[in-house]
Design an enzyme around this catalytic site. Structure first.
Site, PDB file in Angstrom:
ATOM      1  N   GLU A 228      38.824  35.521  42.866  1.00  0.00           N
ATOM      2  CA  GLU A 228      39.983  36.299  42.426  1.00  0.00           C
ATOM      3  C   GLU A 228      39.921  37.623  43.166  1.00  0.00           C
ATOM      4  O   GLU A 228      38.937  38.363  43.066  1.00  0.00           O
ATOM      5  CB  GLU A 228      39.934  36.526  40.916  1.00  0.00           C
ATOM      6  CG  GLU A 228      41.183  37.209  40.383  1.00  0.00           C
ATOM      7  CD  GLU A 228      40.868  38.264  39.358  1.00  0.00           C
ATOM      8  OE1 GLU A 228      41.188  39.438  39.634  1.00  0.00           O
ATOM      9  OE2 GLU A 228      40.303  37.928  38.317  1.00  0.00           O
ATOM     10  N   CYS A 265      42.921  44.095  37.526  1.00  0.00           N
ATOM     11  CA  CYS A 265      43.488  43.263  38.582  1.00  0.00           C
ATOM     12  C   CYS A 265      44.943  42.911  38.307  1.00  0.00           C
ATOM     13  O   CYS A 265      45.639  42.425  39.195  1.00  0.00           O
ATOM     14  CB  CYS A 265      42.664  41.994  38.756  1.00  0.00           C
ATOM     15  SG  CYS A 265      42.293  41.143  37.218  1.00  0.00           S
TER      16      CYS A 265
END
Length: 496
Positions: A228, A265
Site C-alpha cells: 500500500e 494514507c
C-alpha cells in the site's frame, strides 16, 4: 542506536520460519484462531507503559494511541473469528460420479509460506509489528518475519515480545514469528529476494513499495508484494451539493485534511469543482477554518522534512496560488497546514501536482467546464479512495463520470470524508496502481487474509488422508460448496 540484524541472523530466522511453516500447515483453523485470540489478549493487557513509550517515539496523542491499540486488538479478534469460520479455506467438493467416469475432486486454500511484513511509521500498532498484516498472515497459516520500522523501535519490540510470549505459551515453534531490526535498504532487499520468502506486505511510500515490488519480480521465483503506497484521494464536488453546503463541506474537508497532522494514507489531498460563487464560498471558508488548525508534531524528522520538501515543490509550480495557510510559527518537528489553488489545465499538464504530499496539504482545482472535470477523472492515477460530494440529482446528471471513477479507486464514497477506515468485511483498503500493487486485495478487514493463501486440489484421495476442511464428516462444521451448493453438514456418500 538501532542494531542492524546480520544476514547470518536473518538466514537462521528464515530457516526457522520454513520449519515452522510445516508445523502451521498441520494446525486447524480453530487452533490458529485460538492463538490469534491469545495474542489479542496479550496486547490488550499491555498497560500505560506501552502508550507512554509509543507517545515518546511518535508524538501521537495518547487518546489516538489508546484507540489504535483497541483497533489492533479488534483486528486480531475479528480476523480470528473469520479464520475459525473457514471463510478463507473456501472448501469446494465435487463428488465422484462413476457412471460419468468423473473422479472425486476437493479443493481448499492453504497458506503460501513465510511472509515478510514491513512495519509502517504512521500506525505503530495497527499497521506495524503486531498489526493487521501479521494477524492475517498467521491466520492464513503463514509464519511472519517483521522488519520493524526504525521510527518506533521500542514500541515494535514490546509488540514483538507480546506475540512471542504467546508462541512460547502455546509451545509452537519459535519460527512462527521473528522480529528484525535495522535501518538499511539492504536489509529489506535481502529479505525480499531470499528464495524462502513467499510474500511481502508493505505500507509506506511509493518509492519504497515499488522498489520491493521490482526486487520480488526479478527473483528466479517471483513472489507477490502487497504494497500500500501513495494516494491523493480526490474529492469531486458537484454543483447542487456545493451550492447548498459549501461552508459545511469546507469544514468537513479541512477537518479530514488535517486530522492527525495529515498523516493518513486516506488524506483527501485533492478537491475538484467547477468555478463559481459556491466554490468561492468554499475557499473563503477554508481560509477561515485553517486559522483554527494548530501546528503539531509529525511522526518523525524524516516525515517532516519530506512533507516540507514536497509541499514547497508543489507551491513553487507555475500558476499555483496559496489560498490558505496555518500559522507558520512552528516548533521543531511541527508541520503546518497549507492549501493551494490551480486551474484544471495546469493540473492536467503538470504531473508534479498529482503526486502525494504526505501531510496536511491540499490542492483545489478550479475547472471551467464539466468536460475538464471528466478529463481530470480520466487522467487520474489509481487511488485508495475517491469521494463524490453530490446530491442524488448530481449523480443522475453525471452517471458517466461516476462510472469512470469506479475504475480509479478501491473505495468510492458518496459524501463524507475518506479518513477513518473501518475494520470490517466490506472495507476495501487497496486500489489500482500506484495506490497499491494489487487492487484485488485489501489490507484492512478480515478479507486481508486472502492475500496469503493459495488453492490446492485433491483428486480421488482417501478420506483418512484429506485435510480436516475436506473430510466427509466435516469435523470443523464449516460451510462448504458441495456439487455447486453450499452445505454445512457431513457428506452422505453412496456405497456400492
Amino acid at each position: 542506536m538501532i542494531e542492524e540484524t546480520s544476514k547470518e541472523n536473518i538466514d537462521k530466522r528464515i530457516q526457522r520460519a520454513a520449519e515452522a511453516f510445516q508445523f502451521l500447515k498441520n494446525t486447524t483453523i480453530n487452533e490458529r484462531a485460538e492463538f490469534m485470540n491469545a495474542v489479542a489478549d496479550q496486547i490488550e493487557a499491555l498497560g500505560e507503559e506501552l502508550l507512554a513509550v509509543t507517545h515518546a517515539e511518535t508524538s501521537l496523542p495518547l487518546a489516538r494511541l489508546t484507540g489504535e491499540k483497541a483497533r489492533t486488538v479488534g483486528q486480531w479478534r475479528s480476523y480470528a473469528k473469520a479464520v475459525a469460520a473457514g471463510i478463507y479455506t473456501e472448501p469446494r467438493i465435487d463428488l465422484a460420479q462413476p457412471e460419468k467416469q468423473k473422479g472425486d475432486l476437493r479443493k481448499y486454500h492453504v497458506g503460501i509460506g513465510t511472509v515478510v511484513v514491513f512495519g509502517a511509521s504512521n500506525f505503530p500498532f495497527a499497521f506495524s509489528t503486531a498489526g493487521g498484516d501479521t494477524a492475517s498472515a498467521i491466520g492464513a497459516g503463514c509464519p511472519v518475519i517483521v522488519k520493524a520500522h526504525p521510527a518506533h523501535p521500542k514500541t515494535s519490540q514490546i509488540m514483538a515480545d507480546a506475540i512471542n510470549t504467546v508462541v512460547t505459551a502455546f509451545g509452537w515453534p519459535e519460527g512462527i514469528f521473528s522480529h528484525i531490526t535495522g535501518t538499511s535498504y539492504e536489509t529489506g532487499a535481502y529479505l525480499t529476494q531470499h528464495s524462502d520468502i513467499q510474500a511481502v506486505a508493505f505500507t509506506g511510500s511509493l518509492q519504497g513499495g515499488k522498489a520491493l515490488f521490482d526486487i520480488a519480480n526479478r527473483r528466479e521465483n517471483p513472489i507477490p508484494v502487497f504494497a500500500e503506497m501513495g494516494s491523493i484521494n480526490p474529492v469531486f464536488a458537484f454543483q447542487n451539493l456545493l451550492e447548498t453546503k459549501a461552508e459545511i463541506l469546507a469544514k468537513e474537508y479541512m477537518a479530514s485534511l488535517t486530522l492527525g497532522v495529515g498523516q493518513f494514507c486516506t488524506n483527501p489531498g485533492l478537491f475538484i469543482a467547477l468555478k463559481g460563487n459556491s466554490l468561492d464560498r468554499f475557499i473563503n471558508t477554508l481560509k477561515d477554518e485553517i486559522l483554527n488548525v494548530a501546528p503539531a508534531n509529525m511522526l518523525h524528522k524524516g516525515i517532516l522534512e519530506s512533507f516540507e520538501k514536497h509541499k514547497n515543490i508543489a507551491i513553487e509550480q507555475p500558476n499555483v496560488e496559496i489560498i490558505a495557510s496555518a500559522n507558520t510559527t512552528t516548533e521543531d518537528g511541527q508541520g503546518h497546514a497549507s492549501i493551494i489553488k490551480t486551474n484544471a489545465q495546469t493540473f492536467l499538464n503538470n504531473p508534479v501536482l498529482s503526486e502525494e504530499v504526505f501531510g496536511p496539504f491540499g490542492i483545489v482545482v478550479v475547472c471551467e467546464t464539466i468536460d475538464e472535470i471528466r478529463e481530470i477523472a480520466h487522467q487520474l492515477k489509481g487511488q485508495l479512495t475517491i469521494t463524490v460530494a453530490a446530491t442524488d440529482e448530481d449523480l443522475r446528471d453525471n452517471l458517466t463520470l461516476v462510472s469512470l471513477l469506479k475504475d480509479k479507486c478501491g473505495r468510492l464514497l458518496f459524501n463524507g470524508m475518506p479518513t477513518g477506515v473501518e475494520v470490517v468485511y466490506a472495507m476495501q483498503h487497496g486500489g489500482p496502481f500506484p495506490s497499491t500493487t494489487d487492487s484485488r486485495f485489501t489490507s484492512v478487514g478480515p478479507d486481508a487474509v486472502k492475500r496469503f493463501v493459495r488453492p490446492i486440489s485433491f483428486q480421488n484421495w482417501p478420506d483418512e488422508f484429506l485435510p480436516e476442511e475436506l473430510k466427509n464428516d466435516n469435523p470443523l462444521q464449516i460451510s462448504r460448496m458441495v456439487d455447486g451448493e453450499m452445505n454445512s453438514g457431513s457428506l452422505k456418500l453412496q456405497t456400492t
